[in-house]
Design a protein around this motif. Structure first.
Motif, mmCIF file in Angstrom:
data_model
loop_
_atom_site.group_PDB
_atom_site.id
_atom_site.type_symbol
_atom_site.label_atom_id
_atom_site.label_comp_id
_atom_site.label_asym_id
_atom_site.label_seq_id
_atom_site.Cartn_x
_atom_site.Cartn_y
_atom_site.Cartn_z
ATOM 1 N N PRO A 43 45.799 34.722 40.297
ATOM 2 C CA PRO A 43 45.591 34.928 38.865
ATOM 3 C C PRO A 43 44.401 35.851 38.588
ATOM 4 O O PRO A 43 43.360 35.735 39.239
ATOM 5 C CB PRO A 43 45.321 33.524 38.322
ATOM 6 C CG PRO A 43 45.088 32.648 39.499
ATOM 7 C CD PRO A 43 45.554 33.356 40.725
ATOM 8 N N TYR A 44 44.573 36.755 37.646
ATOM 9 C CA TYR A 44 43.490 37.675 37.271
ATOM 10 C C TYR A 44 42.236 36.914 36.848
ATOM 11 O O TYR A 44 41.121 37.320 37.164
ATOM 12 C CB TYR A 44 43.915 38.574 36.109
ATOM 13 C CG TYR A 44 44.961 39.617 36.407
ATOM 14 C CD1 TYR A 44 45.417 39.860 37.702
ATOM 15 C CD2 TYR A 44 45.499 40.362 35.381
ATOM 16 C CE1 TYR A 44 46.382 40.825 37.954
ATOM 17 C CE2 TYR A 44 46.456 41.344 35.614
ATOM 18 C CZ TYR A 44 46.892 41.565 36.904
ATOM 19 O OH TYR A 44 47.853 42.528 37.141
ATOM 20 N N GLU A 45 42.440 35.819 36.096
ATOM 21 C CA GLU A 45 41.290 35.081 35.549
ATOM 22 C C GLU A 45 40.393 34.522 36.651
ATOM 23 O O GLU A 45 39.222 34.264 36.422
ATOM 24 C CB GLU A 45 41.742 33.888 34.702
ATOM 25 C CG GLU A 45 42.767 34.147 33.637
ATOM 26 C CD GLU A 45 44.194 34.249 34.184
ATOM 27 O OE1 GLU A 45 44.655 33.374 34.948
ATOM 28 O OE2 GLU A 45 44.849 35.240 33.843
ATOM 29 N N GLN A 46 40.962 34.291 37.817
ATOM 30 C CA GLN A 46 40.225 33.669 38.921
ATOM 31 C C GLN A 46 39.774 34.698 39.956
ATOM 32 O O GLN A 46 39.001 34.371 40.853
ATOM 33 C CB GLN A 46 41.134 32.640 39.605
ATOM 34 C CG GLN A 46 40.445 31.368 39.936
ATOM 35 C CD GLN A 46 41.443 30.299 40.373
ATOM 36 O OE1 GLN A 46 42.608 30.294 39.995
ATOM 37 N NE2 GLN A 46 40.966 29.380 41.175
ATOM 38 N N SER A 47 40.226 35.931 39.818
ATOM 39 C CA SER A 47 39.896 37.016 40.744
ATOM 40 C C SER A 47 38.819 37.881 40.098
ATOM 41 O O SER A 47 39.048 38.473 39.044
ATOM 42 C CB SER A 47 41.136 37.861 41.025
ATOM 43 O OG SER A 47 42.179 37.048 41.532
ATOM 44 N N PHE A 48 37.665 37.953 40.731
ATOM 45 C CA PHE A 48 36.519 38.628 40.132
ATOM 46 C C PHE A 48 36.138 39.897 40.895
ATOM 47 O O PHE A 48 36.203 39.930 42.126
ATOM 48 C CB PHE A 48 35.315 37.676 40.088
ATOM 49 C CG PHE A 48 35.399 36.660 38.979
ATOM 50 C CD1 PHE A 48 34.511 36.704 37.912
ATOM 51 C CD2 PHE A 48 36.371 35.667 38.986
ATOM 52 C CE1 PHE A 48 34.596 35.768 36.879
ATOM 53 C CE2 PHE A 48 36.458 34.727 37.970
ATOM 54 C CZ PHE A 48 35.566 34.785 36.910
ATOM 55 N N LYS A 49 35.753 40.928 40.134
ATOM 56 C CA LYS A 49 35.272 42.174 40.726
ATOM 57 C C LYS A 49 33.762 42.255 40.536
ATOM 58 O O LYS A 49 33.196 41.592 39.671
ATOM 59 C CB LYS A 49 35.957 43.379 40.084
ATOM 60 C CG LYS A 49 35.710 43.528 38.577
ATOM 61 C CD LYS A 49 36.541 44.653 37.999
ATOM 62 C CE LYS A 49 36.446 44.710 36.471
ATOM 63 N NZ LYS A 49 37.340 45.744 35.916
ATOM 64 N N THR A 50 33.136 43.073 41.352
ATOM 65 C CA THR A 50 31.692 43.254 41.306
ATOM 66 C C THR A 50 31.396 44.673 40.853
ATOM 67 O O THR A 50 31.868 45.639 41.465
ATOM 68 C CB THR A 50 31.075 43.005 42.697
ATOM 69 O OG1 THR A 50 31.407 41.677 43.114
ATOM 70 C CG2 THR A 50 29.567 43.173 42.672
ATOM 71 N N LEU A 51 30.630 44.799 39.782
ATOM 72 C CA LEU A 51 30.243 46.105 39.244
ATOM 73 C C LEU A 51 28.721 46.227 39.303
ATOM 74 O O LEU A 51 28.010 45.247 39.099
ATOM 75 C CB LEU A 51 30.711 46.245 37.797
ATOM 76 C CG LEU A 51 32.215 46.076 37.559
ATOM 77 C CD1 LEU A 51 32.514 46.141 36.063
ATOM 78 C CD2 LEU A 51 33.010 47.133 38.309
ATOM 79 N N VAL A 52 28.255 47.438 39.564
ATOM 80 C CA VAL A 52 26.813 47.676 39.639
ATOM 81 C C VAL A 52 26.442 48.686 38.565
ATOM 82 O O VAL A 52 27.123 49.696 38.375
ATOM 83 C CB VAL A 52 26.404 48.188 41.037
ATOM 84 C CG1 VAL A 52 24.892 48.380 41.119
ATOM 85 C CG2 VAL A 52 26.880 47.219 42.124
ATOM 86 N N THR A 53 25.354 48.383 37.871
ATOM 87 C CA THR A 53 24.878 49.261 36.806
ATOM 88 C C THR A 53 23.425 49.645 37.074
ATOM 89 O O THR A 53 22.730 49.019 37.878
ATOM 90 C CB THR A 53 24.945 48.567 35.430
ATOM 91 O OG1 THR A 53 24.060 47.438 35.435
ATOM 92 C CG2 THR A 53 26.356 48.117 35.093
ATOM 93 N N LYS A 54 23.005 50.661 36.347
ATOM 94 C CA LYS A 54 21.607 51.102 36.410
ATOM 95 C C LYS A 54 21.036 50.997 35.007
ATOM 96 O O LYS A 54 21.647 51.452 34.035
ATOM 97 C CB LYS A 54 21.523 52.541 36.913
ATOM 98 C CG LYS A 54 20.110 52.996 37.183
ATOM 99 C CD LYS A 54 20.104 54.340 37.887
ATOM 100 C CE LYS A 54 18.705 54.684 38.319
ATOM 101 N NZ LYS A 54 18.678 55.947 39.069
ATOM 102 N N GLY A 55 19.886 50.358 34.909
ATOM 103 C CA GLY A 55 19.239 50.199 33.614
ATOM 104 C C GLY A 55 18.468 51.435 33.196
ATOM 105 O O GLY A 55 18.155 52.298 34.021
ATOM 106 N N LYS A 56 18.161 51.513 31.921
ATOM 107 C CA LYS A 56 17.403 52.633 31.371
ATOM 108 C C LYS A 56 16.070 52.804 32.107
ATOM 109 O O LYS A 56 15.583 53.916 32.282
ATOM 110 C CB LYS A 56 17.180 52.417 29.884
ATOM 111 C CG LYS A 56 16.605 53.606 29.170
ATOM 112 C CD LYS A 56 16.737 53.446 27.676
ATOM 113 C CE LYS A 56 16.180 54.636 26.926
ATOM 114 N NZ LYS A 56 17.093 55.762 26.868
#
Length: 161
Positions: A43-56
């Motif tokens: 299920p999509y709801e139970q499958s998680f992806k990891t995203l990385v961001t950069k702050g200001k």
């Protein structure tokens, strides 16, 4: 039978005495999380992806959310106390995290970055995240993931939860 090759994430989970399971699947190149979930019947709801961001201000932040959702950059910035955050370009993922696209997991990056997991993770006994390389998944309780990554939860997706 050969010795199982654990990823850095799995070694950290072992060291932290965290309960988890591993799921492997054939994958020679990057496939997005929705296609993997479809292929594996997860299920999509139970499958998680990891995203990385950069702050200001130049810091990095990790966000873990369901594979079919988009990160709300304003909510994400607010969750980590930044004025704004932007997605890390794909070409910089390995240098910042030590992982490749599709194998990025919030556990065991080069440095421990502030991590936020979408609050919907708490709806499940277990969630599925990348295992630290293509073709590997870690199935873990949200509480264990929060503990091991020192994460917090927040609503950081676009639209309704």
């Amino acid at each position: 039978m050969g010795k199982e090759l654990k990823t850095n994430a799995m070694r950290i989970l072992d060291r932290e005495k965290a309960a988890y399971r591993i799921n492997t699947y054939d994958c020679g190149e990057f496939i997005d999380g929705c296609h993997i979930a479809d292929r594996l019947g997860q299920p999509y709801e139970q499958s998680f992806k990891t995203l990385v961001t950069k702050g200001k201000n130049g810091g990095y932040f990790v966000f873990v959310l369901p594979v079919d959702k988009e990160l709300d950059l304003k909510a994400a910035a607010a969750a980590v106390g930044e004025k704004s955050v932007s997605m890390l370009p794909v070409k910089e993922i390995n240098a910042v995290t030590g992982y490749i696209r599709g194998g990025c997991t919030p556990i065991g990056m080069k440095k421990r970055y502030p991590t936020v997991i979408h609050e919907s993770c708490l709806d499940f006994d277990e969630i599925i995240i990348s295992g630290g390389r293509l073709g590997e998944q870690i199935i873990i309780s949200p509480q264990e993931l929060i503990r091991v990554t020192s994460a917090k939860t927040a609503n950081v997706i676009l639209g309704n939860r």
